[in-house]
Design an enzyme around this catalytic site. Structure first.
Site, PDB file in Angstrom:
ATOM      1  N   TRP A 106       0.837  -1.213   0.000  1.00 29.16           N
ATOM      2  CA  TRP A 106       0.000   0.000   0.000  1.00 29.16           C
ATOM      3  C   TRP A 106       0.865   1.254   0.000  1.00 29.16           C
ATOM      4  O   TRP A 106       0.517   2.253  -0.631  1.00 29.16           O
ATOM      5  CB  TRP A 106      -0.979  -0.003   1.176  1.00 29.16           C
ATOM      6  CG  TRP A 106      -1.969  -1.112   1.092  1.00 29.16           C
ATOM      7  CD1 TRP A 106      -2.103  -2.162   1.959  1.00 29.16           C
ATOM      8  CD2 TRP A 106      -2.976  -1.321   0.081  1.00 29.16           C
ATOM      9  NE1 TRP A 106      -3.120  -3.001   1.543  1.00 29.16           N
ATOM     10  CE2 TRP A 106      -3.662  -2.509   0.409  1.00 29.16           C
ATOM     11  CE3 TRP A 106      -3.346  -0.621  -1.074  1.00 29.16           C
ATOM     12  CZ2 TRP A 106      -4.715  -3.012  -0.373  1.00 29.16           C
ATOM     13  CZ3 TRP A 106      -4.391  -1.117  -1.856  1.00 29.16           C
ATOM     14  CH2 TRP A 106      -5.051  -2.290  -1.502  1.00 29.16           C
ATOM     15  N   ASP A 173      -1.476   6.632   6.325  1.00 32.10           N
ATOM     16  CA  ASP A 173      -2.548   5.751   5.881  1.00 32.10           C
ATOM     17  C   ASP A 173      -2.785   4.791   7.039  1.00 32.10           C
ATOM     18  O   ASP A 173      -1.957   3.917   7.301  1.00 32.10           O
ATOM     19  CB  ASP A 173      -2.105   5.017   4.612  1.00 32.10           C
ATOM     20  CG  ASP A 173      -3.104   3.945   4.167  1.00 32.10           C
ATOM     21  OD1 ASP A 173      -4.152   3.787   4.827  1.00 32.10           O
ATOM     22  OD2 ASP A 173      -2.824   3.276   3.158  1.00 32.10           O
ATOM     23  N   LYS A 197     -11.773  -1.883   7.007  1.00 32.58           N
ATOM     24  CA  LYS A 197     -10.911  -2.750   7.791  1.00 32.58           C
ATOM     25  C   LYS A 197     -11.307  -2.722   9.278  1.00 32.58           C
ATOM     26  O   LYS A 197     -11.406  -3.745   9.903  1.00 32.58           O
ATOM     27  CB  LYS A 197      -9.440  -2.333   7.670  1.00 32.58           C
ATOM     28  CG  LYS A 197      -8.956  -2.128   6.228  1.00 32.58           C
ATOM     29  CD  LYS A 197      -8.723  -3.432   5.476  1.00 32.58           C
ATOM     30  CE  LYS A 197      -8.577  -3.257   3.974  1.00 32.58           C
ATOM     31  NZ  LYS A 197      -7.513  -2.385   3.533  1.00 32.58           N
TER      32      LYS A 197
HETATM   33  C1  LIG Z   1      -7.040  -1.871   2.189  1.00 32.24           C
HETATM   34  C2  LIG Z   1      -6.004  -0.827   2.260  1.00 32.24           C
HETATM   35  C3  LIG Z   1      -5.936   0.216   1.324  1.00 32.24           C
HETATM   36  C4  LIG Z   1      -6.865   0.303   0.136  1.00 32.24           C
HETATM   37  O1  LIG Z   1      -8.093   0.788   0.539  1.00 32.24           O
HETATM   38  P1  LIG Z   1      -9.258   1.065  -0.505  1.00 32.24           P
HETATM   39  O2  LIG Z   1     -10.278   1.687   0.395  1.00 32.24           O
HETATM   40  O3  LIG Z   1      -9.658  -0.250  -1.077  1.00 32.24           O
HETATM   41  O4  LIG Z   1      -8.753   1.993  -1.535  1.00 32.24           O
HETATM   42  C5  LIG Z   1      -4.959   1.177   1.492  1.00 32.24           C
HETATM   43  N1  LIG Z   1      -4.099   1.132   2.518  1.00 32.24           N
HETATM   44  C6  LIG Z   1      -4.130   0.141   3.431  1.00 32.24           C
HETATM   45  C7  LIG Z   1      -3.138   0.145   4.549  1.00 32.24           C
HETATM   46  C8  LIG Z   1      -5.089  -0.865   3.330  1.00 32.24           C
HETATM   47  O5  LIG Z   1      -5.120  -1.846   4.247  1.00 32.24           O
END
Ligand SMILES: *Cc1c(COP(=O)(O)O)cnc(C)c1O
Length: 361
Positions: A106, A173, A197
């Site tokens: 990511w 993030d 998540k």
């Molecule tokens: C799942 C995830 C993403 C992607 O998220 P989307 O909402 O599908 O764009 C980005 N960063 C991390 C750390 C993730 O676990």
């Protein structure tokens, strides 16, 4: 009616488990929302009922994070993946550079998107070690617009235990560990998290932005991609994802009622301790991440023999355990044990691991 007592133990990385109470409350809202005689799926995003939902969601985020008016709280669409480019688009000036730490797939995606808007300096990376650790040795360039990190690496099962100290704005993030433990949220310039998540269903992304960073890039942007639009309109510039915001609000209510971040951190530590202990002791499995960087949210482990993979997954399936197949880039298994995961489900997984070892012994 689908029987809820037959529900599986969901260890999926995302979309992921949510509290059972939240599923029940949300399903009531689908049928008759706050006694309005309407479904939450059909109410106006300008209705007084939804106004109370989005206000409560924002208030809960502020309370849990311990942040004040210098921060904006936004509920946006496009997933965390949209934040990969929206952040540099809004914060990185033409010709300026941004610092990134590459700690997983990511992070790498965030880096790729930032390159559209300026220079990117990857100041540290664990890519050569298949992202088995969190890089800790680096210098943060003082002339970078910001430093971007991924607080929890969902695919590789590593997590920051402390955050970089830096004078430049820190961007994180936090998609896969948002509100899983108390941290100093005031240290960050921008935080974003796809809800699916640990916060709610897919469809909404939580963004916490320090207001003095708004408009930093000086770019003229399409309205929908300009943080300022959403700050000015309180996330109601266009139709927001009404239902995901409602369910996120219910999840945060649940989290607060559970005792907030301190209590959930204790719960998460207990669950992770039980699972990692088994991973370390069981001769059929081995952990993939450096011990000191192990994620409390996603535990990745490999079979000690490749031929264990299929029979172990089958045994899990028979026990009602779902979602433990590892990501293709790591292989083996991954058990995601987010906030809503009950300790009993982790204990069951451990029992199945032990049972598996006995049949192989
Ligand atoms: C799942 C995830 C993403 C992607 O998220 P989307 O909402 O599908 O764009 C980005 N960063 C991390 C750390 C993730 O676990």
């Amino acid at each position: 009616m689908v029987s809820t007592t037959l529900k599986k133990h969901n260890f999926s990385a995302g979309p992921a488990i949510l509290p059972q109470e939240v599923f029940e409350e949300a399903s009531k809202g689908v049928l008759n929302f706050m006694d309005s005689g309407l479904s939450v799926l059909e109410i106006s995003h300008r209705s007084k009922e939804f106004d109370s939902v989005i206000k409560e969601a924002e208030a809960l985020v502020r309370e849990l994070a311990g942040i004040g008016d210098e921060f904006a709280v936004l509920f946006l669409t496009g997933g965390a993946s949209t934040q990969f480019f929206m952040a540099p688009m809004n914060l990185l000036k033409e010709g300026e550079k941004a610092a990134y730490i590459n700690s997983g797939a990511w992070s790498a995606k965030a880096i790729k998107e930032a390159k559209h808007f300026g220079n990117v300096e990857v100041i540290a990376s664990s890519k050569d070690a298949n992202y088995t650790f969190i890089p800790k040795e680096y210098n943060v360039p003082a002339d970078a617009a910001y430093l971007h990190i991924t607080s929890n690496n969902t695919i590789y099962g590593t997590q920051y235990k402390s955050f970089p100290e830096t004078s430049i704005p820190l961007i994180a993030d936090m998609s896969s560990d948002m509100f899983s433990k108390p941290i100093d949220f005031n240290k960050f310039g921008l935080i974003y998290a796809g809800a699916q998540k640990n916060l709610g269903p897919a469809g909404v992304t939580l963004v916490i932005l320090r207001k003095d960073l708004i408009g930093r890039s000086g770019r003229t942007l399409p309205s929908m991609l300009d943080y300022n639009t959403h700050v000015q309109k309180g996330s109601l510039f266009n139709t927001p994802p009404v239902f995901p915001i409602y369910v996120l609000m219910l999840t945060l209510r649940w989290l607060k009622a559970k005792g907030g971040l301190k209590a959930i951190a204790k719960h998460n530590e207990e669950k992770a301790a039980i699972l990692y202990k088994e991973i370390d002791e069981n001769p059929c499995f081995t952990g993939t991440a450096n011990k000191e960087d192990r994620s409390l949210m996603n535990a990745c482990f490999l079979p000690t023999k490749p031929e264990y993979t299929e029979p172990f997954l089958k045994l899990c399936q028979e026990a009602g355990i779902s979602g433990v197949k590892g990501h293709r880039s790591v292989g083996g298994f991954r058990a995601s044990i987010y906030n809503a995961m009950p300790k009993e489900s982790v204990e069951l997984l451990v029992e199945v691991m032990q049972q598996f070892a006995r049949t192989q012994g």
